[in-house]
Design a protein around this motif. Sequence first.
Motif, short mmCIF file in Angstrom:
data_model
loop_
_atom_site.label_atom_id
_atom_site.label_comp_id
_atom_site.label_asym_id
_atom_site.label_seq_id
_atom_site.Cartn_x
_atom_site.Cartn_y
_atom_site.Cartn_z
N GLU A 1 0.84 -1.21 0.00
CA GLU A 1 0.00 0.00 0.00
C GLU A 1 0.87 1.26 0.00
OE1 GLU A 1 -2.66 -0.23 3.35
OE2 GLU A 1 -3.66 -2.02 2.56
N ASP A 2 1.90 1.26 0.85
CA ASP A 2 2.79 2.41 0.93
C ASP A 2 3.52 2.64 -0.40
OD1 ASP A 2 2.02 2.72 3.56
OD2 ASP A 2 3.88 1.92 4.41
N ARG A 3 3.94 1.56 -1.04
CA ARG A 3 4.63 1.70 -2.33
C ARG A 3 3.68 2.24 -3.40
NH1 ARG A 3 7.55 -3.35 -5.15
NH2 ARG A 3 5.39 -3.82 -5.67
N LEU A 4 2.46 1.75 -3.42
CA LEU A 4 1.48 2.27 -4.38
C LEU A 4 1.24 3.76 -4.15
CD1 LEU A 4 -0.57 1.89 -6.65
CD2 LEU A 4 -2.23 1.17 -4.91
N ASN B 1 4.19 5.69 -5.44
CA ASN B 1 4.16 5.76 -6.90
C ASN B 1 3.16 6.79 -7.39
OD1 ASN B 1 6.16 3.83 -7.19
ND2 ASN B 1 4.74 2.15 -7.53
N LYS B 2 1.99 6.84 -6.78
CA LYS B 2 0.98 7.84 -7.15
C LYS B 2 1.49 9.25 -6.89
CE LYS B 2 -3.18 5.07 -6.29
NZ LYS B 2 -4.36 4.96 -5.40
N LYS B 3 2.09 9.45 -5.72
CA LYS B 3 2.62 10.76 -5.34
C LYS B 3 3.67 11.24 -6.36
CE LYS B 3 5.63 12.72 -1.75
NZ LYS B 3 6.29 12.42 -0.46
N VAL C 1 5.00 11.32 -20.67
CA VAL C 1 6.38 10.93 -20.31
C VAL C 1 6.39 10.34 -18.90
CG1 VAL C 1 8.73 11.78 -19.89
CG2 VAL C 1 7.45 12.58 -21.89
N ALA C 2 5.65 10.95 -18.00
CA ALA C 2 5.58 10.44 -16.62
C ALA C 2 4.95 9.06 -16.58
CB ALA C 2 4.78 11.41 -15.74
#
Length: 156
Positions: A103-106, A109-111, A124-125
């Motif tokens: 959850e923290d990694r997701l 990644n969103k941030k 590009v992102a």
Amino acid sequence: MKKLFLIAFLLSITNVFAQDVDSYIELLKSDIKTNKKAIITEVMVFTEKESEAFWPIYNEYEYELSKLADKRIANIKDFSSNFDSLTDVKANDLLMNSFSFLEDRLNLNKKYYKKFAEALTPTVAAKYMQLEHQIQLVLDINIAANLPLMEKPSTK
């Protein structure tokens, strides 16, 4: 993409329970750190302007990602040290910690997708995040392939 496959191959020849857990973790970290920037550079083909905008954000992202990796590493070490005496409570704790890491990694990644999209373009992102996801999948598969499934110790 050849380098991504090379990393997958290099990582596939290790086994977390066949050698010292710390050695395995250091090998995993060094292989990825050595090749990840080269893979990104090769795949993304940034313009000079894009490169100037991307790398400082990437360095922040990698720093935060490495802090998250420490959480995962602690969980793997905990699993390794409790493998022969695993209880239902410990198995539950380990799995909840694993879910928390994912959850923290997701969320990370969103941030950072938002930061990359603002500094570059959403396209590009998105391409970079797609590549990052592929690299994370290679790591996840390697870790999963090298960790034995949890078992309750036999009561002989």
